[in-house]
Design a protein around this motif. Structure first.
Motif, PDB file in Angstrom:
ATOM      1  N   GLY A  29       2.900   1.428   6.954  1.00 28.60           N
ATOM      2  CA  GLY A  29       2.628   0.395   7.950  1.00 28.60           C
ATOM      3  C   GLY A  29       1.515  -0.549   7.502  1.00 28.60           C
ATOM      4  N   HIS A  30       0.682  -0.058   6.576  1.00 24.64           N
ATOM      5  CA  HIS A  30      -0.435  -0.888   6.111  1.00 24.64           C
ATOM      6  C   HIS A  30      -0.207  -1.436   4.716  1.00 24.64           C
ATOM      7  N   MET A  31       1.050  -1.451   4.245  1.00 23.66           N
ATOM      8  CA  MET A  31       1.269  -2.133   2.962  1.00 23.66           C
ATOM      9  C   MET A  31       1.258  -3.639   3.220  1.00 23.66           C
TER      10      MET A  31
ATOM     11  N   ALA B 295      -2.973  -8.667  14.571  1.00 22.47           N
ATOM     12  CA  ALA B 295      -3.675  -7.876  13.561  1.00 22.47           C
ATOM     13  C   ALA B 295      -3.118  -6.452  13.588  1.00 22.47           C
ATOM     14  N   CYS B 296      -3.200  -5.751  12.463  1.00 19.65           N
ATOM     15  CA  CYS B 296      -2.818  -4.337  12.466  1.00 19.65           C
ATOM     16  C   CYS B 296      -3.938  -3.541  13.152  1.00 19.65           C
ATOM     17  N   ALA B 297      -3.719  -2.241  13.318  1.00 12.36           N
ATOM     18  CA  ALA B 297      -4.718  -1.413  14.017  1.00 12.36           C
ATOM     19  C   ALA B 297      -6.072  -1.435  13.312  1.00 12.36           C
ATOM     20  N   ALA B 298      -6.053  -1.750  11.996  1.00 17.10           N
ATOM     21  CA  ALA B 298      -7.317  -1.782  11.257  1.00 17.10           C
ATOM     22  C   ALA B 298      -7.864  -3.201  11.133  1.00 17.10           C
ATOM     23  N   GLY B 299      -7.200  -4.173  11.768  1.00 19.83           N
ATOM     24  CA  GLY B 299      -7.747  -5.525  11.825  1.00 19.83           C
ATOM     25  C   GLY B 299      -7.220  -6.511  10.791  1.00 19.83           C
ATOM     26  N   SER B 300      -6.235  -6.110   9.983  1.00 16.06           N
ATOM     27  CA  SER B 300      -5.714  -7.015   8.954  1.00 16.06           C
ATOM     28  C   SER B 300      -4.487  -7.783   9.467  1.00 16.06           C
ATOM     29  N   TYR B 301      -4.343  -9.028   8.990  1.00  9.40           N
ATOM     30  CA  TYR B 301      -3.170  -9.853   9.342  1.00  9.40           C
ATOM     31  C   TYR B 301      -2.155  -9.886   8.204  1.00  9.40           C
TER      32      TYR B 301
HETATM   33 ZN   LIG Z   1      -3.318  -2.541   8.226  1.00 12.65          ZN
END
Ligand SMILES: [Zn+2]
Length: 397
Positions: free
Chosen positions: A244-246, A255-261
């Motif tokens: 999910g965070h690739m 934003a993803c759960a960790a704050g990245s777009y």
């Molecule tokens: Zn992420």
């Protein structure tokens, strides 16, 4: 060929073979029920006397029943099936919005369920979880264990939630707290891993033969569970499957759960679809929408803006899946969560996006299907954490 792990291996004792045969017979009964002793004997080449000994053991342990089949002339055959009486497991699906607690029988049929709003405080949530679980375990003596599925990073060995991004919970000893309150064994896993486990053990027959697949769980975020050679691949500290965070693009709608777009989850999750809808439906009278389920309803009812938001999201879902195929070459990819209900709308676009982005791959294609478990594979996943242990291959430890 699996390398032997000398740290955990023990030499085969005479009862090792009996244990393996017991699991084989139990799994024949689980998958082919109702089945006769003679059928198991002809399929496994085990002697009838061996099968009868195993059947007696499984009956005395309350795992199977025997019933009379239809006569074809002579005495009717006795057929074996999993015992269907009463709950054996409790499953807890802790979601970012609701937490569902349910009981099931040995075959994974849900018998009773309760749900409540998940509280942003882990203390309050565990208190509600324990109340709910105890109502079931005190009512039913036969419950053997509790499985918990969580939306975050989980150490399955320790039963700790390492990080639940939505609530910012860290190092939460959820298994220990539940075990102390109920006295029962507790198993915990990440929701996508649990959903993959449920598909492996409780999925429809067409998926039961598949030993390598990836489960893509679309929810408020997005997670994946990797099934490799008939078991869930956890990686070090249970951290595998964080696709999910690739990185998949720039300027995602959320934003993803960790704050990245830039993460796949920020492009292909429920939240991403809702953000796209909010933008498109800006000028509509009925643009107020509070849940992804509503968005799917509107799409299924033919509303143009809802369909467009779902289809744009499906495109990114396919793009991410094509990356997974390039790296892991599974036999199937299973898409699950509430989005499974929108499959008639999005299936073609997902598959087209996979096809388009697989151009430099040139390998056998995987089938891409919606989950066979309905809209809440996480709950069945939580139950599977207990149930799969009864059927899994016996391993020397
Ligand atoms: Zn992420």
């Amino acid at each position: 060929m699996r390398r032997i792990d000398l740290k955990t291996a023990s030499v085969a004792r005479s009862d090792t073979i009996r244990d393996i045969n017991r699991q084989i017979v139990l799994n024949y009964i689980r998958e082919r029920s109702p089945i006769s002793r003679a059928e198991i004997s002809s399929e496994t080449a085990l002697q009838r006397s061996t099968i009868s000994l195993i059947v007696d053991e499984l009956k005395s342990q309350g795992l199977i029943d025997e019933m009379e089949g239809e006569s074809t002339g002579g005495r009717p055959p006795m057929l074996l099936r999993l015992r269907a009486v009463g709950p054996i497991a409790v499953g807890v699906d802790l979601g970012t919005d609701r937490t569902i607690v349910a009981t099931s029988d040995l075959a994974g049929r849900i018998l009773e369920r309760e749900e409540f709003q998940t509280d942003p405080s882990s203390k309050e949530t565990i208190r509600k979880m324990i109340d709910c679980v105890k109502r079931f375990t005190e009512k039913h003596q036969g419950i053997e264990g509790i499985g918990i599925s969580l939306p975050g990073l989980v150490g399955p060995e320790t039963g700790q939630a390492l990080f639940i991004p939505h609530f910012g919970w860290r190092d939460w000893p959820v298994a220990d707290l539940m075990k102390a309150a109920t006295g029962l064994p507790v198993k915990v896993d990440n929701d996508a891993n649990a959903a993959a486990l449920a598909e492996l053990w409780l999925g429809r027959p067409e998926i039961l033969q598949v030993r390598d697949f990836i489960f893509v769980l679309v929810e408020q975020g997005l997670g994946t569970g990797i099934v490799f050679d008939g078991q869930v691949y956890h990686g070090v500290a249970g951290a595998a499957g964080e696709f999910g965070h690739m990185t998949i693009g720039k300027d995602a709608p959320v934003a993803c759960a960790a704050g990245s777009y830039e993460c796949w989850e920020a492009f292909a999750s429920e939240d991403a679809a809702l953000a796209r809808y909010a933008k498109r439906a800006n000028n509509l009278d009925n643009s107020d929408i509070t849940s992804f389920a509503q968005l799917v309803d509107r799409g299924l009812n033919g509303e143009q803006e809802a369909q467009s938001a779902l289809l744009e999201t499906a495109c990114y879902l396919g793009l991410g899946i094509s990356n997974l195929l390039k790296g892991l070459s599974p036999e199937a990819v299973i898409v699950g969560g509430r989005i499974a209900r929108a499959w008639p709308i999005i299936a073609e676009v997902v598959k087209d996006a996979v096809e388009k982005n697989s151009i430099c791959r040139g390998l056998p294609s995987a089938s891409i299907i919606a989950s066979t478990l309905g809209e809440n594979p996480q709950l069945l996943g939580a139950l599977s954490l207990v149930l799969a242990g009864k059927f899994a291959a016996w391993l020397p430890t």
